[in-house]
Write a protein that holds these residues in place. Structure first.
Motif, PDB file in Angstrom:
ATOM      1  N   VAL A 188       0.713  -1.245  -0.053  1.00  0.00           N
ATOM      2  CA  VAL A 188      -0.046  -0.051   0.131  1.00  0.00           C
ATOM      3  C   VAL A 188       0.853   1.066  -0.015  1.00  0.00           C
ATOM      4  CG1 VAL A 188      -1.788   1.388   1.308  1.00  0.00           C
ATOM      5  CG2 VAL A 188      -1.790  -1.134   1.052  1.00  0.00           C
ATOM      6  N   PHE A 189       0.433   1.936  -0.807  1.00  0.00           N
ATOM      7  CA  PHE A 189       1.193   3.395  -1.019  1.00  0.00           C
ATOM      8  C   PHE A 189      -0.019   4.588  -1.058  1.00  0.00           C
ATOM      9  CE2 PHE A 189       1.187   1.814  -5.299  1.00  0.00           C
ATOM     10  CZ  PHE A 189       0.615   2.555  -5.825  1.00  0.00           C
ATOM     11  N   PRO A 190      -0.124   5.668  -0.274  1.00  0.00           N
ATOM     12  CA  PRO A 190      -1.164   6.553  -0.528  1.00  0.00           C
ATOM     13  C   PRO A 190      -1.321   6.938  -1.796  1.00  0.00           C
ATOM     14  CG  PRO A 190       0.220   7.025   1.464  1.00  0.00           C
ATOM     15  CD  PRO A 190       0.952   6.075   0.456  1.00  0.00           C
ATOM     16  N   SER A 191      -2.402   7.039  -2.455  1.00  0.00           N
ATOM     17  CA  SER A 191      -2.894   7.449  -3.830  1.00  0.00           C
ATOM     18  C   SER A 191      -4.387   7.768  -4.047  1.00  0.00           C
ATOM     19  CB  SER A 191      -2.509   6.491  -4.926  1.00  0.00           C
ATOM     20  OG  SER A 191      -3.435   5.375  -5.037  1.00  0.00           O
ATOM     21  N   PRO A 210       5.933  -4.214   7.443  1.00  0.00           N
ATOM     22  CA  PRO A 210       7.313  -3.815   8.401  1.00  0.00           C
ATOM     23  C   PRO A 210       7.987  -2.638   8.103  1.00  0.00           C
ATOM     24  CG  PRO A 210       6.966  -6.113   7.589  1.00  0.00           C
ATOM     25  CD  PRO A 210       5.991  -5.354   6.811  1.00  0.00           C
ATOM     26  N   LEU A 211       7.865  -2.130   6.854  1.00  0.00           N
ATOM     27  CA  LEU A 211       8.629  -0.848   6.475  1.00  0.00           C
ATOM     28  C   LEU A 211       7.807   0.307   6.672  1.00  0.00           C
ATOM     29  CD1 LEU A 211      11.237  -2.027   3.605  1.00  0.00           C
ATOM     30  CD2 LEU A 211      11.910  -1.578   6.059  1.00  0.00           C
ATOM     31  N   GLY A 212       6.425   0.068   6.775  1.00  0.00           N
ATOM     32  CA  GLY A 212       5.511   1.320   6.795  1.00  0.00           C
ATOM     33  C   GLY A 212       5.055   1.396   5.155  1.00  0.00           C
ATOM     34  N   VAL A 241       6.688  -5.384  -4.054  1.00  0.00           N
ATOM     35  CA  VAL A 241       7.416  -4.300  -3.576  1.00  0.00           C
ATOM     36  C   VAL A 241       6.544  -3.651  -2.536  1.00  0.00           C
ATOM     37  CG1 VAL A 241       8.399  -2.010  -4.472  1.00  0.00           C
ATOM     38  CG2 VAL A 241       8.371  -3.876  -5.935  1.00  0.00           C
ATOM     39  N   ASP A 242       6.811  -4.225  -1.332  1.00  0.00           N
ATOM     40  CA  ASP A 242       5.705  -4.117  -0.383  1.00  0.00           C
ATOM     41  C   ASP A 242       5.883  -3.687   0.925  1.00  0.00           C
ATOM     42  OD1 ASP A 242       6.623  -6.508   0.106  1.00  0.00           O
ATOM     43  OD2 ASP A 242       4.790  -7.615   0.088  1.00  0.00           O
TER      44      ASP A 242
END
Ligand code: NAD
Length: 248
Positions: A188-191, A210-212, A241-242
């Motif tokens: 998940v990435f903000p979009s 784990p990496l935010g 890529v997560d």
């Protein structure tokens, strides 16, 4: 300049990831890009943002659920550049996040139509050209939602699982004709796709990474790798890529 001289089509090019991919492909030396999206105004703005960047930029509005419209986008790339090196099937919607038993049949069909059939149309159109060329790289946008079971939008997860399986099947079937087919599974990435999710939902998703949470720019490098010749022996891969999400 890992994409030096390459011609690519990007669907969903007006969205957050699509615009980041466009910037990155141009920065990596792509010679020509055909950008496509269902939203005409946003597409025009996305194309304008990279005009004068050195790459030849074209834009064509297309709804990926329309097989002929997607084919026209690919044909435009061939007409303008004589070749299609890279097809990025990136258009997608999240759909409603209601619990599975509350999802309407129409919503299942809408999400599968855009996310799965839209990708299938892009794969079919690109194959027509790339098989003839005996060369090409197709990169599909899947998601960790197609690999894991915590996600809260069942039609979305099922549609992305279908994209993953389509990727593997097409990779094996067309390897002999030198067409590579891979997919990226972003976390998940903000979009804009998360516009309907409140801060609480985003925080709950961040805990699963784990990496935010990521950013669009955390994701684009995987596409460059799969689009470029450096991945020449890679096909059928499902590249996560997560931020560690799928390893939890
Ligand atoms: P976004 O909403 O910013 O971009 C999606 C784009 O797809 C939009 O420009 C939209 O107009 C376009 N689109 C929607 N329906 C279409 C249709 N029928 N035909 C053509 N274009 C259409 O969201 P994003 O986060 O940039 O999403 C890009 C891709 O990344 C999607 O496939 C999404 O599922 C995937 N993804 C996103 C995330 C995330 O957390 N943001 C995570 C994993 C995968």
């Amino acid at each position: 300049m890992r994409l030096s001289g390459k011609t690519a089509v990007i669907t969903g090019a007006a969205g957050d990831l699509g615009r980041a991919l466009t910037r990155r492909f141009v920065g990596e030396g792509a010679a020509g890009l055909v950008l496509s999206d269902v939203d005409p105004d946003a597409l025009a703005a996305a194309a304008l943002a990279v005009q004068g960047s050195g790459a030849k930029i074209s834009a064509l509005v297309a709804d990926v659920t329309d097989r002929d419209a997607v084919n026209a986008v690919v044909e435009l790339a061939v007409a303008e550049h004589g070749v299609l090196d890279v097809m990025v099937n990136n258009a997608g919607v999240l759909g409603t996040t209601a619990r599975l038993h509350r999802q309407a049949p129409e919503e299942w069909r809408r999400v599968l139509d855009i996310n799965f059939f839209g990708t299938l149309h892009g794969v079919e159109s690109a194959l027509r050209v790339m098989r003839r060329q005996r060369n090409g790289s197709i990169v599909n946008t899947a998601s960790v939602a197609g690999l894991t079971s915590w996600a809260f939008a069942a039609p979305y997860g099922v549609s992305k699982a279908a994209v993953i399986q389509l990727t593997k099947l097409a990779a094996v079937e067309y390897a002999e004709e030198r067409v590579r087919v891979n997919c990226v599974c972003p976390g998940v990435f903000p979009s804009a796709i998360h516009a309907g999710n409140g801060a609480d939902a985003m925080t709950a998703m961040a805990v699963r990474h784990p990496l935010g949470l990521g950013t669009v720019d955390d994701v684009t490098g995987a596409y460059v790798h799969l689009a470029s010749d450096e991945s020449g022996w890679t096909t059928g891969s499902v590249l996560t890529v997560d931020g560690g999400c799928s390893a939890l």
